[in-house]
Design an enzyme around this catalytic site. Sequence first.
Site, PDB file in Angstrom:
ATOM      1  N   CYS A  42      37.461  34.971  43.235  1.00 18.81           N
ATOM      2  CA  CYS A  42      37.480  35.510  41.883  1.00 18.81           C
ATOM      3  C   CYS A  42      37.755  37.012  41.936  1.00 18.81           C
ATOM      4  CB  CYS A  42      36.138  35.246  41.203  1.00 18.81           C
ATOM      5  SG  CYS A  42      36.077  35.791  39.470  1.00 18.81           S
ATOM      6  N   ASP A  44      36.337  39.153  40.212  1.00 18.62           N
ATOM      7  CA  ASP A  44      35.108  39.864  39.849  1.00 18.62           C
ATOM      8  C   ASP A  44      34.839  41.005  40.827  1.00 18.62           C
ATOM      9  OD1 ASP A  44      32.180  40.460  39.679  1.00 18.62           O
ATOM     10  OD2 ASP A  44      32.208  38.835  38.218  1.00 18.62           O
ATOM     11  N   ARG A  46      32.255  42.374  41.689  1.00 22.15           N
ATOM     12  CA  ARG A  46      31.010  42.247  42.451  1.00 22.15           C
ATOM     13  C   ARG A  46      31.143  41.345  43.671  1.00 22.15           C
ATOM     14  NH1 ARG A  46      27.619  39.989  37.524  1.00 22.15           N
ATOM     15  NH2 ARG A  46      29.594  38.807  37.410  1.00 22.15           N
ATOM     16  N   HIS A  98      31.796  31.974  42.521  1.00 27.98           N
ATOM     17  CA  HIS A  98      30.488  32.639  42.531  1.00 27.98           C
ATOM     18  C   HIS A  98      29.691  32.238  41.298  1.00 27.98           C
ATOM     19  CE1 HIS A  98      31.314  35.880  39.475  1.00 27.98           C
ATOM     20  NE2 HIS A  98      32.561  35.611  39.827  1.00 27.98           N
ATOM     21  N   CYS A 101      29.824  33.558  37.133  1.00 28.20           N
ATOM     22  CA  CYS A 101      31.227  33.904  36.846  1.00 28.20           C
ATOM     23  C   CYS A 101      31.451  33.981  35.335  1.00 28.20           C
ATOM     24  CB  CYS A 101      32.145  32.863  37.464  1.00 28.20           C
ATOM     25  SG  CYS A 101      33.905  33.183  37.179  1.00 28.20           S
TER      26      CYS A 101
END
Length: 217
Positions: A42, A44, A46, A98, A101
């Site tokens: 992803c 993302d 993080r 994750h 999400c």
Amino acid sequence: MHALGQLLANNRAWAAEMTRHDPNFFQRLTGQQAPHYLWIGCADSRVPANQIVGLLPGEMFVHRNVANVVVHADLNCLSAIQFSVDVLKVGHIIVCGHYGCGGVLAALRDVKLGLIDNWLRHVQDVRWKHQAQLDSLATEAQRHNRLCELNVIEQVVNVSQTTVVRDAWARGQALAVHGSIYDLHDGLIRDLGACVTADAEIPAWSERAGLGGSAGK
């Protein structure tokens, strides 16, 4: 400009630290890359791919997009798969989602965010396919976590069904496609047990995605 200046300063500090620990690091890095893994994850912020698995630059080829989706019409993702399999000869493709999400949650809630709604329709397809299983879970948090898991498994199947991967298996190239999920709460990656190593294994995993399982959290 201040923010960019800070990034450049951080970069200089990082480069100096890498050189201090290993004076020949960048000299080796300029040679041909030879990663063993392709990571499809992803976007993302993080979930920094190399960092969470403890690999240095050059040790993992990475493709990231919102909600770690693999679509057969996405030439960006397919090109990354083709280059890593045919040119770099990676032995493992890892689809890593994750928990938490935001893209998956938007697909679960059918939230309208704009252009990205079209992309997240692929995750909604996963939701609709497994709606009965998701509805059997007591809380939205459980449904969210399970959809994150199901989305990974579906993308493992999608990777395995690409012409690139199937052609690699047909010519006898050793290649495994794995599914895993990262937990933002503790920084740990959980192996979902999804592993496809041959064309003949695809139907079983396609069916298994529809079975019940732990709702993750």
